[in-house]
Write an enzyme that holds these catalytic residues in place. Structure first.
Site, mmCIF file in Angstrom:
data_model
loop_
_atom_site.group_PDB
_atom_site.id
_atom_site.type_symbol
_atom_site.label_atom_id
_atom_site.label_comp_id
_atom_site.label_asym_id
_atom_site.label_seq_id
_atom_site.Cartn_x
_atom_site.Cartn_y
_atom_site.Cartn_z
ATOM 1 C CG LEU A 1 -13.713 9.832 10.113
ATOM 2 C CD1 LEU A 1 -13.637 10.746 8.920
ATOM 3 C CD2 LEU A 1 -15.095 10.073 10.685
ATOM 4 C CB CYS B 1 -0.939 0.001 1.181
ATOM 5 S SG CYS B 1 -2.230 1.346 1.212
ATOM 6 C CB SER C 1 -13.054 -0.605 2.884
ATOM 7 O OG SER C 1 -12.600 0.369 4.100
ATOM 8 N N GLY D 1 -3.817 -2.842 0.399
ATOM 9 C CA GLY D 1 -4.047 -1.726 -0.505
ATOM 10 C C GLY D 1 -5.364 -0.833 -0.304
ATOM 11 C CD GLU D 2 -7.864 3.787 -0.804
ATOM 12 O OE1 GLU D 2 -7.803 3.652 0.556
ATOM 13 O OE2 GLU D 2 -8.849 3.944 -1.284
ATOM 14 C CB CYS E 1 -2.928 3.926 8.138
ATOM 15 S SG CYS E 1 -4.125 4.619 6.711
HETATM 16 N N1 SAH Z 1 -7.292 1.153 2.360
HETATM 17 C C1 SAH Z 1 -8.473 0.636 2.530
HETATM 18 C C2 SAH Z 1 -8.892 -0.532 2.863
HETATM 19 C C3 SAH Z 1 -7.875 -1.342 3.400
HETATM 20 S S1 SAH Z 1 -7.920 -1.218 5.270
HETATM 21 C C4 SAH Z 1 -8.999 1.485 3.743
HETATM 22 O O1 SAH Z 1 -8.327 2.059 4.295
HETATM 23 O O2 SAH Z 1 -10.154 1.651 4.043
HETATM 24 C C5 SAH Z 1 -9.370 -2.051 5.820
HETATM 25 C C6 SAH Z 1 -9.717 -1.298 7.306
HETATM 26 O O3 SAH Z 1 -9.057 -1.877 8.196
HETATM 27 C C7 SAH Z 1 -9.944 0.039 7.323
HETATM 28 O O4 SAH Z 1 -11.039 0.608 8.046
HETATM 29 C C8 SAH Z 1 -8.653 0.289 8.285
HETATM 30 O O5 SAH Z 1 -8.606 1.620 8.659
HETATM 31 C C9 SAH Z 1 -8.613 -0.757 8.884
HETATM 32 N N2 SAH Z 1 -7.651 -1.106 9.946
HETATM 33 C C10 SAH Z 1 -6.164 -1.209 9.485
HETATM 34 N N3 SAH Z 1 -5.099 -1.498 10.398
HETATM 35 C C11 SAH Z 1 -5.864 -1.873 11.311
HETATM 36 C C12 SAH Z 1 -5.738 -2.416 12.708
HETATM 37 N N4 SAH Z 1 -4.458 -2.599 13.068
HETATM 38 N N5 SAH Z 1 -6.884 -2.813 13.617
HETATM 39 C C13 SAH Z 1 -8.189 -2.505 12.983
HETATM 40 N N6 SAH Z 1 -8.375 -2.217 11.934
HETATM 41 C C14 SAH Z 1 -7.383 -1.729 11.031
#
Ligand code: SAH
Length: 356
Positions: free
Chosen positions: A221, A114, A197, A165-166, A118
């Site tokens: 969010l 990705c 998502s 991935g996004e 985050c």
């Molecule tokens: N890139 C997209 C889809 C992949 S992540 C997105 O950001 O939505 C899928 C979901 O998992 C997102 O809501 C993300 O914020 C969440 N996520 C990522 N890391 C996490 C973690 N360690 N614990 C719980 N949720 C997590």
């Protein structure tokens, strides 16, 4: 040996029909090939039995059929299945099948790694290697549909783009995959059962709205306060909340569906009254519901989920303001298949996958 053959699965139905026409053959043969590839999922020209041997030979001289292979399958005690998906160039992504009493949900990947950053997500540490092709995304769904039938005696009921991935950074191919997933001549699933998502890319949310997509939208969010969001999702400096909000309003005005906000509550990050109030304010402006996600700890972050009391305070404030909120606890503690934990560590010990 380097091959000059084209990947037949990169062709649309029309292009397949054109290929036959260009070879002085009836174009309906192209439609038959399309069905073999996408409805019946065959990976061998010799299995296309309503084509003559000559037609199959013609296809073989021009094309090859590239496809994914499920490399390793891990099964959790609760039935959750994590697949390591090997691509034709030996890169690996992961996909997860999550059964519950009523549903089986496939969580699919859209990129290898990705490009976003985050801080709480293990996939972010992998960096982006490449986008998946539409058929590589589609194949994950087909593989999990087969697993669902095999292990749970029912077809897949839902698909979430919440793997690696996004998806909005690979928009064209994600839409190409969804086109085949929903095509009555391919997998024929209802778009209502699909959720994309995104971490929130305003320009692409607008594009989706203008393209009149039929699937659901979830936005990661995690904070409705710009300064907090930037800390945990640094790329968000480029996409201020106000822009995201405007894009979501545009999406709602065109698509007329509620948006789901995904939200993890962390100790010392977004656990104050002000955080709760900001979320409530945002949800009142945008037709939406909130999905509180359990945090799945990862190696590269020292963040900690907030206490049950703080989560309860979120639930109460949202409920009092008539905003729908769900909180799903983790299931399965034995395979590294959880949201944000997909990092190709096949033997790692992890938590579970949310969102069944
Ligand atoms: N890139 C997209 C889809 C992949 S992540 C997105 O950001 O939505 C899928 C979901 O998992 C997102 O809501 C993300 O914020 C969440 N996520 C990522 N890391 C996490 C973690 N360690 N614990 C719980 N949720 C997590």
């Amino acid at each position: 040996m380097e091959t000059t053959k084209k990947d037949i699965r990169a062709l649309s139905k029309e292009e397949l029909q054109d290929f036959f026409k260009a070879n002085d053959l009836p174009s309906f043969r192209g439609g038959q090939v399309y069905q073999w590839l996408w409805q019946k999922g065959v990976h061998d020209f010799d299995l296309m039995t309503n084509l003559s041997l000559e037609h199959r030979a013609l296809l073989k001289t021009h094309f090859e059929i590239k496809h994914i292979n499920i490399d390793v399958q891990q099964r959790s005690k609760d039935g959750t299945i994590k697949n390591a998906v090997k691509l034709h160039d030996n890169l690996v992504v992961e996909s997860v099948l999550i059964p519950t009493a009523k549903r089986t949900t496939a969580c699919v990947s859209s990129q290898v790694g990705c490009s976003l950053d985050c801080t709480f997500c293990a996939t972010a540490a992998l960096k982006r290697m490449r986008n998946l092709n539409a058929d590589e995304i589609y194949d994950q769904v087909v593989a999990m549909d087969q697993q669902s039938k095999l292990y749970f005696q029912r077809p897949l009921s839902n698909i979430v783009f919440m793997g690696m991935g996004e998806p909005l950074m690979n928009y064209k191919n994600v839409l190409g995959a969804i086109q085949k997933i929903t095509d009555t001549e391919a997998l024929a699933m209802s778009p209502k059962r699909i959720t994309l998502s995104t971490s929130g890319i305003p320009k692409m949310i607008r594009k989706m709205a203008d393209d009149q997509v039929k699937f659901g939208l979830a936005v990661s969010l995690h904070s409705a306060r710009q300064e907090v969001r930037e800390k945990i999702m640094p790329f968000a400096t480029k996409f201020p909340l106000q822009e995201l909000k405007d894009a979501l309003m545009h999406w709602h005005s065109k698509i007329k569906k509620q948006i789901t906000f995904e939200y993890v509550v962390w100790e010392g990050i977004n656990d104050q009254k002000e955080d709760i109030q900001s979320l409530v304010t945002l949800c009142k402006q945008i037709p939406s519901k909130v999905n509180l996600i359990q945090y799945n700890p990862i190696d590269t972050a020292s963040m900690k989920q907030a206490s049950p009391e703080v989560i309860e305070a979120y639930i109460q404030a949202l409920t009092q303001n008539r905003i729908k909120v769900t909180y799903r606890r983790s299931r399965g503690e034995d395979i590294a298949a959880a949201c944000g934990q997909l990092a190709n560590k096949i033997d790692a010990i992890g938590k579970e996958v949310r969102n069944a």
